[in-house]
Design a protein around this motif. Structure first.
Motif, PDB file in Angstrom:
ATOM      1  N   ASP A 152       0.803  -1.230   0.000  1.00 30.90           N
ATOM      2  CA  ASP A 152       0.000   0.000   0.000  1.00 30.90           C
ATOM      3  C   ASP A 152       0.835   1.279   0.000  1.00 30.90           C
ATOM      4  N   PRO A 153       1.919   1.388   0.814  1.00 30.55           N
ATOM      5  CA  PRO A 153       2.720   2.626   0.754  1.00 30.55           C
ATOM      6  C   PRO A 153       3.291   2.898  -0.637  1.00 30.55           C
ATOM      7  N   VAL A 154       3.751   1.845  -1.310  1.00 26.45           N
ATOM      8  CA  VAL A 154       4.269   2.035  -2.672  1.00 26.45           C
ATOM      9  C   VAL A 154       3.139   2.474  -3.603  1.00 26.45           C
ATOM     10  N   ARG A 155       1.963   1.930  -3.390  1.00 26.74           N
ATOM     11  CA  ARG A 155       0.796   2.311  -4.194  1.00 26.74           C
ATOM     12  C   ARG A 155       0.458   3.789  -4.002  1.00 26.74           C
ATOM     13  N   GLN A 156       0.493   4.256  -2.755  1.00 26.72           N
ATOM     14  CA  GLN A 156       0.231   5.662  -2.477  1.00 26.72           C
ATOM     15  C   GLN A 156       1.298   6.546  -3.117  1.00 26.72           C
ATOM     16  N   LEU A 157       2.546   6.094  -3.059  1.00 23.65           N
ATOM     17  CA  LEU A 157       3.642   6.850  -3.686  1.00 23.65           C
ATOM     18  C   LEU A 157       3.445   6.939  -5.188  1.00 23.65           C
ATOM     19  N   MET A 158       3.034   5.850  -5.805  1.00 26.02           N
ATOM     20  CA  MET A 158       2.803   5.844  -7.253  1.00 26.02           C
ATOM     21  C   MET A 158       1.691   6.818  -7.626  1.00 26.02           C
ATOM     22  N   HIS A 159       0.611   6.823  -6.864  1.00 28.54           N
ATOM     23  CA  HIS A 159      -0.494   7.746  -7.144  1.00 28.54           C
ATOM     24  C   HIS A 159      -0.049   9.201  -7.001  1.00 28.54           C
ATOM     25  N   ALA A 160       0.714   9.488  -5.947  1.00 31.77           N
ATOM     26  CA  ALA A 160       1.210  10.856  -5.749  1.00 31.77           C
ATOM     27  C   ALA A 160       2.146  11.264  -6.883  1.00 31.77           C
ATOM     28  N   GLN A 161       2.966  10.337  -7.340  1.00 23.34           N
ATOM     29  CA  GLN A 161       3.893  10.620  -8.443  1.00 23.34           C
ATOM     30  C   GLN A 161       3.140  10.959  -9.721  1.00 23.34           C
ATOM     31  N   LEU A 162       2.122  10.172 -10.033  1.00 27.40           N
ATOM     32  CA  LEU A 162       1.336  10.423 -11.239  1.00 27.40           C
ATOM     33  C   LEU A 162       0.659  11.786 -11.179  1.00 27.40           C
ATOM     34  N   LEU A 163       0.065  12.118 -10.037  1.00 24.48           N
ATOM     35  CA  LEU A 163      -0.620  13.402  -9.896  1.00 24.48           C
ATOM     36  C   LEU A 163       0.361  14.560  -9.990  1.00 24.48           C
ATOM     37  N   LEU A 164       1.524  14.405  -9.365  1.00 20.47           N
ATOM     38  CA  LEU A 164       2.512  15.485  -9.356  1.00 20.47           C
ATOM     39  C   LEU A 164       3.084  15.724 -10.745  1.00 20.47           C
ATOM     40  N   THR A 165       3.486  14.664 -11.432  1.00 13.96           N
ATOM     41  CA  THR A 165       4.077  14.855 -12.762  1.00 13.96           C
ATOM     42  C   THR A 165       3.056  15.428 -13.738  1.00 13.96           C
TER      43      THR A 165
END
Length: 326
Positions: A152-165
């Motif tokens: 789950d933490p990696v999943r949250q990081l991936m979502h934040a990365q997509l939104l930020l980029t």
């Protein structure tokens, strides 16, 4: 095992994501505070911008992270693919249309951070485009995506990365000129958005046509008794990525053209007001004032608008006249 994903379950299946819910609450609270502050100052704020921020921006974050897409993303690939496109393309578009930077104080920390050198480098059009493309390809063709399915933490990081980029490219294109180089005028922005739409289709095409299964080990070790095969699931996910990327590109391009039109109208009104001011005749002397002989003065002349205009067009006209005199 989850039951088969039908239309009814797709509309009724929801789960709570505490991290995403907290992020949406913070962003919504800050935006609301900015609108209230601006309204109290008597300036007002367009309701359409507020609706775009909350419905298209924050609303898409909620749909991507808490709807049936999030419920079934560990069972089927295509919900995860749609989820990522919503966070990478559609949610940033809604946030940008809300113009959150327009609510920030010119001397506030948010404005200072957004105009800092590191952020200006990341929002440089070519850099941000490469970041969006590299982000998606890295997710699908490294162990990143498969790891996010089990962590789950990696999943949250991936979502934040997509939104930020996604925001790094979209926000500058639809907000303030100071976030972009001077050469990035509205016609240039329209061209960049058009080519960005072509680049955004690349991950979907690659996923759809790839002979390598994305997170294939995960999906084959979590079999289903319903739905498409793993190969068909990946082809469907890639096709949806391609379709959504192209659909998002159209309103993005339309929004840039609308801003271009508004900018040209404002510039024309400013030039007209400037010319009207220059052509206004001087007031006649009062009859009560005794006539005093004055030395003969040359007649006043109306200077061309480009001699006093401080905009880019005025500078170019003056440079051209100076070169012609040489």
């Amino acid at each position: 095992m989850l039951p088969e994903l039908t239309l009814a379950r797709g509309l009724s299946s929801w789960r709570t994501d505490p991290v995403a819910l907290a992020a949406v609450g913070v962003l919504g609270g800050l935006y609301t505070a900015g609108v209230v502050r601006r309204t109290r100052s008597g300036q007002g704020w367009p309701a359409l911008r507020t609706a775009a921020f909350f419905v298209l921006g924050l609303g898409m974050i909620v749909v991507a992270t808490m709807s049936s897409l999030a419920v079934y993303d560990r069972v089927l690939f295509w919900p995860a693919a749609v989820q990522n496109i919503l966070l990478d393309l559609l949610a940033p578009l809604g946030l940008a249309l809300g113009d959150p930077l327009g609510l920030a104080a010119p001397d506030g920390p948010l404005h200072a951070a957004m105009t800092s050198r590191p952020v200006r480098l990341l929002t440089f059009p070519l850099v941000s485009t490469v970041l969006v493309l590299a982000s998606e390809l890295t997710i699908y063709f490294t162990p990143y995506f498969a790891t996010s399915l089990a962590n789950d933490p990696v999943r949250q990081l991936m979502h934040a990365q997509l939104l930020l980029t996604g925001c790094l490219f979209v926000l500058p294109m639809l907000t303030r000129q100071e976030l972009l180089p001077r050469w990035c005028t509205h016609p240039v922005r329209a061209g960049l958005v058009f080519f960005d739409g072509l680049f955004d289709s690349v991950p979907g095409i690659v996923v759809m046509t790839s002979g390598t299964l994305v997170a294939g080990h995960w999906y084959t070790t979590h079999p289903r008794t319903w739905g498409p095969s793993v190969e068909q699931d990946q082809m469907l996910g890639g096709g949806l990525m391609l379709t959504l990327a192209e659909l998002v590109a159209l309103p993005f391009l339309i929004a840039v053209f609308i801003q271009w039109w508004h900018a040209e109208r404002a510039r024309t009104a400013e030039l007209d007001a400037h010319l009207d001011h220059e052509l206004t005749p001087a007031p006649a002397p009062s009859p009560a004032t005794p006539a005093t002989p004055l030395p003969e003065q040359p007649q006043d002349r109306v200077r061309p608008w480009w001699e006093t205009d401080e905009g880019e067009v005025g500078h170019r006209m003056r440079r051209g006249r100076a070169q012609n005199r040489r």
